[in-house]
Design a protein around this motif. Sequence first.
Motif, PDB file in Angstrom:
ATOM      1  N   UNK A 340       0.845  -1.210   0.000  1.00  0.00           N
ATOM      2  CA  UNK A 340       0.000   0.000   0.000  1.00  0.00           C
ATOM      3  C   UNK A 340       0.874   1.252   0.000  1.00  0.00           C
ATOM      4  N   UNK A 341       1.871   1.252   0.886  1.00  0.00           N
ATOM      5  CA  UNK A 341       2.772   2.397   1.034  1.00  0.00           C
ATOM      6  C   UNK A 341       3.508   2.707  -0.267  1.00  0.00           C
ATOM      7  N   UNK A 342       4.103   1.665  -0.882  1.00  0.00           N
ATOM      8  CA  UNK A 342       4.922   1.896  -2.066  1.00  0.00           C
ATOM      9  C   UNK A 342       4.085   2.200  -3.299  1.00  0.00           C
ATOM     10  N   UNK A 343       2.996   1.468  -3.498  1.00  0.00           N
ATOM     11  CA  UNK A 343       2.163   1.706  -4.682  1.00  0.00           C
ATOM     12  C   UNK A 343       1.532   3.091  -4.653  1.00  0.00           C
ATOM     13  N   UNK A 344       1.039   3.501  -3.493  1.00  0.00           N
ATOM     14  CA  UNK A 344       0.413   4.827  -3.405  1.00  0.00           C
ATOM     15  C   UNK A 344       1.451   5.930  -3.604  1.00  0.00           C
ATOM     16  N   UNK A 345       2.637   5.757  -3.026  1.00  0.00           N
ATOM     17  CA  UNK A 345       3.690   6.753  -3.218  1.00  0.00           C
ATOM     18  C   UNK A 345       4.157   6.803  -4.668  1.00  0.00           C
ATOM     19  N   UNK A 346       4.222   5.642  -5.328  1.00  0.00           N
ATOM     20  CA  UNK A 346       4.620   5.627  -6.735  1.00  0.00           C
ATOM     21  C   UNK A 346       3.613   6.377  -7.598  1.00  0.00           C
ATOM     22  N   UNK A 347       2.321   6.176  -7.320  1.00  0.00           N
ATOM     23  CA  UNK A 347       1.288   6.912  -8.059  1.00  0.00           C
ATOM     24  C   UNK A 347       1.488   8.414  -7.911  1.00  0.00           C
ATOM     25  N   UNK A 348       1.713   8.847  -6.680  1.00  0.00           N
ATOM     26  CA  UNK A 348       1.882  10.278  -6.418  1.00  0.00           C
ATOM     27  C   UNK A 348       3.128  10.825  -7.100  1.00  0.00           C
ATOM     28  N   UNK A 349       4.245  10.108  -6.964  1.00  0.00           N
ATOM     29  CA  UNK A 349       5.502  10.608  -7.530  1.00  0.00           C
ATOM     30  C   UNK A 349       5.459  10.657  -9.050  1.00  0.00           C
ATOM     31  N   UNK A 361      -7.818   9.899 -12.515  1.00  0.00           N
ATOM     32  CA  UNK A 361      -8.595  11.136 -12.576  1.00  0.00           C
ATOM     33  C   UNK A 361      -8.022  12.163 -11.613  1.00  0.00           C
ATOM     34  N   UNK A 362      -8.197  13.426 -11.947  1.00  0.00           N
ATOM     35  CA  UNK A 362      -7.675  14.477 -11.086  1.00  0.00           C
ATOM     36  C   UNK A 362      -8.556  15.714 -11.172  1.00  0.00           C
ATOM     37  N   UNK A 378      -7.803   8.179  -4.460  1.00  0.00           N
ATOM     38  CA  UNK A 378      -9.242   8.382  -4.434  1.00  0.00           C
ATOM     39  C   UNK A 378      -9.885   7.679  -3.252  1.00  0.00           C
ATOM     40  N   UNK A 379      -9.152   6.727  -2.660  1.00  0.00           N
ATOM     41  CA  UNK A 379      -9.659   6.016  -1.482  1.00  0.00           C
ATOM     42  C   UNK A 379      -9.504   6.846  -0.212  1.00  0.00           C
ATOM     43  N   UNK A 380      -8.372   7.547  -0.101  1.00  0.00           N
ATOM     44  CA  UNK A 380      -8.169   8.456   1.038  1.00  0.00           C
ATOM     45  C   UNK A 380      -7.142   9.507   0.628  1.00  0.00           C
ATOM     46  N   UNK A 381      -7.044  10.565   1.422  1.00  0.00           N
ATOM     47  CA  UNK A 381      -6.114  11.655   1.086  1.00  0.00           C
ATOM     48  C   UNK A 381      -4.672  11.290   1.411  1.00  0.00           C
ATOM     49  N   UNK A 441     -14.785  16.847  -0.727  1.00  0.00           N
ATOM     50  CA  UNK A 441     -16.081  16.221  -0.993  1.00  0.00           C
ATOM     51  C   UNK A 441     -15.908  14.986  -1.881  1.00  0.00           C
ATOM     52  N   UNK A 442     -14.924  15.030  -2.781  1.00  0.00           N
ATOM     53  CA  UNK A 442     -14.663  13.906  -3.676  1.00  0.00           C
ATOM     54  C   UNK A 442     -13.860  12.806  -2.983  1.00  0.00           C
ATOM     55  N   UNK A 443     -12.957  13.207  -2.059  1.00  0.00           N
ATOM     56  CA  UNK A 443     -12.134  12.245  -1.308  1.00  0.00           C
ATOM     57  C   UNK A 443     -12.357  12.529   0.183  1.00  0.00           C
ATOM     58  N   UNK A 444     -13.425  11.998   0.764  1.00  0.00           N
ATOM     59  CA  UNK A 444     -13.793  12.382   2.137  1.00  0.00           C
ATOM     60  C   UNK A 444     -12.934  11.761   3.235  1.00  0.00           C
ATOM     61  N   UNK A 445     -12.281  10.634   2.973  1.00  0.00           N
ATOM     62  CA  UNK A 445     -11.548   9.946   4.044  1.00  0.00           C
ATOM     63  C   UNK A 445     -10.096  10.434   4.106  1.00  0.00           C
TER      64      UNK A 445
END
Length: 452
Positions: A340-349, A361-362, A378-381, A441-445
């Motif tokens: 979770x940590x690496x995949x989410x960070x890779x998406x962001x980077x 989407x953005x 999109x699941x959480x901030x 509102x789009x990403x509430x968690x």
Amino acid sequence: MAPLRTKQKDSKEEHSVLNPRTTSYEFSGPWGTFFIMLVVPIIIYGLYFGCSEETGGCPPNLSLAISSIATIGTQSVDVAGITSKLWGKLWDAEAMLYYLAWYLFCVICWAVLPGEYVEGRPMRNGQVKRYKANAFQTFLLSLALASAYIIQFGPDSFTFVYHKWVGFITASIIMAFIQAGFVYVMSFRPGKLLALGGNTGNHVYDFFIGRELNPSIGSFDIKSFNELRPSLITWAFIDISMACEQAVRRGGWGNVTDSMWIVLIGQIWYIGDALWNEPALFTTMDIISDGFGYMLSVGVLSWIPFTFSVQARYLVFRQRELGHLVSGMILLMHFVGYWIFRESNNEKNEFRNGKNPKNLKFLTTNSGSKLLISGWWGLSRHPNYLGDLLMALSWSLPTGFETPITYFYITYFTILLVHRERRDDDHCAKKYRDDWKKYKALVPYKIVPYVY
């Protein structure tokens, strides 16, 4: 003389525009930061004296402490003698020399080992810093040298960290204080770019938060260097020393407990990943917006290596065998968290670097910035925080449930990440205004999808 005065006036005006006075405080202001400066070393020492063989266990033998306090109350107290004994307990000249030699080794590795140069984010003055990224090379060389040393001289040769633990804590705190003082004094030199949050004019607060944004000596960036090398690599070597101490006590490497191996594998994996992905550091809040002061210096030089390794030190004298099933479940938790940590960070980077291979989407803000609203983001901030917390929990579980002290890291880390999430929310609300409300509102968690 008039043209000179005009130039000086223009220079001061330009400086005040570029470095506006900070008008708000964090951490309850000067008194709060002063309190934290006192408490942080006490906590670091307390985690040792509150959980060690020397004090009778984890937690310590309270009857001894109570009887000592009662005795003090019935007789005169030799303050000078108590202070001398306390300092003798905390200070270790040999540990200080070891620490300085290790720090110097890290600096030399930064200077001589090959590494790519990575450009950071543009700063307020329009400049773009170039960072030398060779922390992973330093890590590999350090591991190779340490491994060769242990193979040649045996695990007993590398147990000195365990036996000189308190001396190393003191050495790191002294180094943190000296560095924070040095960069604070240097921040008053002309032309310095200050952190927006560390220019209040209050010496205590600015010293703690960090007045200068990116203090450097030539091309040597002090902040980014400390974040990884003498911070995370020190943590790795502490863990290795703990495993060596357990190997000596149990008669060899083949008898090291599965619980110790889980902590060692999990934490060194995490450390190696952070060092391998060093360029990602240059897009974090620490580098982009936070100054380098006592908060960050003591955090990376003392807090991280000596509080994050409490589990490994505990397992030296509370040796636990977990069995294949429990070990497998804990390792699974670690690698799910890492995924979770690496995949989410890779998406962001990738997205920050202009790439979007998953067609995520953005939301485009009025300022032109783009905020991810699909995929992990999109699941959480902060989905990366969730992965971090799962890994942290997997490092504490091998110690069992006899004491809460080995769960200090996951407890502290939860508080830290929640606080960081709130700081980030406040920063983004000011930056994006109404667009941030649309995004939320789009990403509430915030961290845990469907929970928080």
